[in-house]
Design an enzyme around this catalytic site. Structure first.
Site, PDB file in Angstrom:
ATOM      1  CE  LYS A 154      -3.056  -0.846   3.419  1.00 18.50           C
ATOM      2  NZ  LYS A 154      -4.342  -0.721   4.113  1.00 18.50           N
ATOM      3  CD  GLU A 208       0.162  -0.874  13.269  1.00 18.47           C
ATOM      4  OE1 GLU A 208      -0.557  -1.890  13.211  1.00 18.47           O
ATOM      5  OE2 GLU A 208      -0.192   0.234  12.806  1.00 18.47           O
TER       6      GLU A 208
HETATM    7  N1  LIG Z   1       1.556   1.409   3.821  1.00 15.80           N
HETATM    8  C1  LIG Z   1       1.157   0.770   4.884  1.00 15.80           C
HETATM    9  O1  LIG Z   1       0.694  -0.380   4.814  1.00 15.80           O
HETATM   10  C2  LIG Z   1       1.276   1.402   6.230  1.00 15.80           C
HETATM   11  C3  LIG Z   1       1.125   0.633   7.385  1.00 15.80           C
HETATM   12  C4  LIG Z   1       1.316   1.240   8.629  1.00 15.80           C
HETATM   13  C5  LIG Z   1       1.622   2.586   8.699  1.00 15.80           C
HETATM   14  N2  LIG Z   1       1.733   3.316   7.541  1.00 15.80           N
HETATM   15  C6  LIG Z   1       2.064   4.740   7.605  1.00 15.80           C
HETATM   16  O2  LIG Z   1       3.324   4.884   8.214  1.00 15.80           O
HETATM   17  C7  LIG Z   1       3.416   6.202   8.759  1.00 15.80           C
HETATM   18  C8  LIG Z   1       4.081   6.131  10.105  1.00 15.80           C
HETATM   19  O3  LIG Z   1       5.364   5.595   9.913  1.00 15.80           O
HETATM   20  P1  LIG Z   1       6.511   5.854  10.968  1.00 15.80           P
HETATM   21  O4  LIG Z   1       6.008   5.637  12.324  1.00 15.80           O
HETATM   22  O5  LIG Z   1       7.701   5.093  10.507  1.00 15.80           O
HETATM   23  O6  LIG Z   1       6.741   7.437  10.879  1.00 15.80           O
HETATM   24  P2  LIG Z   1       7.824   8.355  10.174  1.00 15.80           P
HETATM   25  O7  LIG Z   1       8.168   7.876   8.838  1.00 15.80           O
HETATM   26  O8  LIG Z   1       7.300   9.736  10.313  1.00 15.80           O
HETATM   27  O9  LIG Z   1       9.112   8.213  11.107  1.00 15.80           O
HETATM   28  C9  LIG Z   1       9.039   8.590  12.441  1.00 15.80           C
HETATM   29  C10 LIG Z   1      10.175   9.520  12.848  1.00 15.80           C
HETATM   30  O10 LIG Z   1      11.362   8.758  12.985  1.00 15.80           O
HETATM   31  C11 LIG Z   1      12.446   9.378  12.309  1.00 15.80           C
HETATM   32  N3  LIG Z   1      13.322   8.279  11.913  1.00 15.80           N
HETATM   33  C12 LIG Z   1      13.184   7.407  10.906  1.00 15.80           C
HETATM   34  N4  LIG Z   1      14.124   6.454  10.958  1.00 15.80           N
HETATM   35  C13 LIG Z   1      14.893   6.743  12.040  1.00 15.80           C
HETATM   36  C14 LIG Z   1      16.024   6.127  12.620  1.00 15.80           C
HETATM   37  N5  LIG Z   1      16.530   4.983  12.147  1.00 15.80           N
HETATM   38  N6  LIG Z   1      16.585   6.706  13.717  1.00 15.80           N
HETATM   39  C15 LIG Z   1      16.059   7.841  14.250  1.00 15.80           C
HETATM   40  N7  LIG Z   1      14.982   8.461  13.750  1.00 15.80           N
HETATM   41  C16 LIG Z   1      14.408   7.919  12.654  1.00 15.80           C
HETATM   42  C17 LIG Z   1      11.790  10.146  11.199  1.00 15.80           C
HETATM   43  O11 LIG Z   1      12.582  11.225  10.783  1.00 15.80           O
HETATM   44  C18 LIG Z   1      10.498  10.617  11.864  1.00 15.80           C
HETATM   45  O12 LIG Z   1      10.753  11.804  12.585  1.00 15.80           O
HETATM   46  C19 LIG Z   1       1.997   6.750   8.819  1.00 15.80           C
HETATM   47  O13 LIG Z   1       1.844   7.758   7.861  1.00 15.80           O
HETATM   48  C20 LIG Z   1       1.136   5.551   8.472  1.00 15.80           C
HETATM   49  O14 LIG Z   1      -0.032   5.914   7.782  1.00 15.80           O
HETATM   50  C21 LIG Z   1       1.594   2.744   6.333  1.00 15.80           C
END
Ligand SMILES: NC(=O)c1ccc[n+]([C@@H]2O[C@H](COP(=O)([O-])OP(=O)(O)OC[C@H]3O[C@@H](n4cnc5c(N)ncnc54)[C@H](O)[C@@H]3O)[C@@H](O)[C@H]2O)c1
Length: 380
Positions: free
Chosen positions: A151, A193
């Site tokens: 997705k 999750e």
């Molecule tokens: N496509 C799908 O099936 C699916 C499933 C679940 C969630 N999502 C989406 O995922 C998003 C949330 O993802 P997320 O929680 O990864 O958020 P994100 O991508 O915003 O990352 C969270 C934070 O962590 C930081 N970051 C990333 N990698 C890091 C690392 N290794 N070390 C330190 N900081 C780091 C980023 O800069 C950001 O500030 C939502 O938009 C949600 O809708 C999509």
């Protein structure tokens, strides 16, 4: 004799196959996973990387491509939920136009959390009507959930993932060492999750979380049992996604925790991370399930104990029954007019409810706030 046809039936089948593969030391010269499907003369790669990750790995990434003779354009993306926008999408399209890549053998590489991989895979799905891409999750949310399915999405007009598509990646490369630098809040964000899967379908995963969850969170999942939890969570998730990749069936266990959370995320904006909203949804759902005799009090307390043991502090002040109800209505529309709310039927099993009423949500929220008051009184 007929002079014209009345109907043309078009039928085409395509096999979807991609690997989700562990690939430690991703930027080591010897590890060529990132170069998939290979390097020819004058190869190029369009690489998008999360701005925080870039701070740690910028030199390694640049050296990696340089040493392999690949011209890489590295674009840094401040990937927070507020940037999951049409503007970001268009920005990447323009950047791609300025750095032409071959349509088949020069995949876009997305290195970051769920926001980045959602946006970039959407770009990949629509740029020249689809170009290949590779995903490298760097958050726990990405590692066990966002990056491993197909997705894609961006937010639009206040709606989460309103625009998006289904686009299989060429590969998903897992290097859990990225998780070392993840802030604790974001580690827990991914754990929610995993808790979701454990409650709705995988009692053994629940037992693993109970025994090794705290240790693994503290070790940022760099410990041995952390690996076991991650393996189990990914397998469990893929078991659900694989037979229903395009969501032909809208009755999905993995939607547990994703009914009320939708509204919570929208109303609370950046104050609430995706996983945090999912956890709040889960506890409201658990209360409803208990009131319907789908869960016993003992089973309910088992989950509250896990939440406690993991050091999670629940802020239930954002639970407004009207917002949760509106969210349920929106999700019902998304699920083609039927609620299809996954609920635990005992821990590790699932039923789907289609008849949840507002008063059940109100009762659940009230019971949760009574519980918080009781807990507070116990501590003073
Ligand atoms: N496509 C799908 O099936 C699916 C499933 C679940 C969630 N999502 C989406 O995922 C998003 C949330 O993802 P997320 O929680 O990864 O958020 P994100 O991508 O915003 O990352 C969270 C934070 O962590 C930081 N970051 C990333 N990698 C890091 C690392 N290794 N070390 C330190 N900081 C780091 C980023 O800069 C950001 O500030 C939502 O938009 C949600 O809708 C999509």
């Amino acid at each position: 004799m007929k002079k014209h046809a009345d109907k043309w039936r078009v039928s085409y089948q395509r096999t979807i196959e991609y690997d989700v593969v562990r690939s430690p030391n991703l930027f080591d010269f010897e590890n060529t996973a990132l170069l998939y499907p290979g390097v020819a003369e004058n190869n190029r790669r369009f690489v998008v990387i999360d701005d925080v990750v870039e701070k740690y790995y910028a030199d390694d990434i640049r050296n990696f491509f340089k040493q392999h003779g690949v011209e890489a354009k590295i674009v840094v993306f401040p990937s927070t939920e507020e940037n999951k926008t049409l503007e970001s999408y268009l920005y990447f399209v323009q950047e791609l136009d300025a750095f032409p890549i071959h349509r088949r053998d020069e995949p876009i590489i997305a290195i970051g959390g769920g926001v980045l991989t959602d946006v970039i895979s959407f770009v990949a799905s629509s740029y020249r009507r689809s170009v290949p891409h590779i995903k490298v999750p760097t958050t726990l949310m990405g590692y066990v959930d966002a990056s491993i399915g197909i997705k894609t999405g961006i937010n639009f007009e206040g709606h989460k993932n309103r625009l998006g598509s289904f686009e299989p990646p060429l590969k998903v490369l897992l290097d859990k060492s990225f998780l070392k630098t993840l802030p604790k809040r974001h580690v827990l964000n991914g754990v929610y999750e995993i808790i979701k899967l454990a409650i709705i379908k995988d009692i053994e995963l629940l037992a693993l979380l109970e025994e090794y969850g705290k240790e693994s969170v503290d070790a940022q999942f760099q410990n041995g049992m952390g690996d076991v939890i991650l393996d189990r969570a990914i397998s469990s998730m893929l078991e659900e996604l694989e037979p229903n990749l395009y969501e032909d069936d809208l009755t999905r266990k993995v939607d547990f925790g994703h009914t009320f959370s939708y509204g919570l995320e929208i109303y609370n904006g950046s104050d609430l991370l995706h996983g945090e909203a999912v956890l709040l949804d889960i506890i409201v759902s658990l209360m409803i399930a208990r009131d319907r005799d789908l869960l016993t009090n003992l089973e309910l307390e088992r989950i509250f104990k896990l939440i406690d043991d993991l050091g999670i502090i629940l802020d239930i002040s954002v639970l407004d029954p009207d917002v949760l109800w509106e969210s349920l209505e929106e999700r019902t529309c998304h699920r083609n007019g039927v609620q299809r709310v996954p609920m635990p039927d005992g821990l590790g099993n699932c039923v789907f409810l289609n008849d949840i009423e507002l008063h059940e949500i109100q009762t659940a929220c009230q019971a949760l706030s009574n519980r918080v008051v009781l807990e507070y009184e116990r501590t003073i």
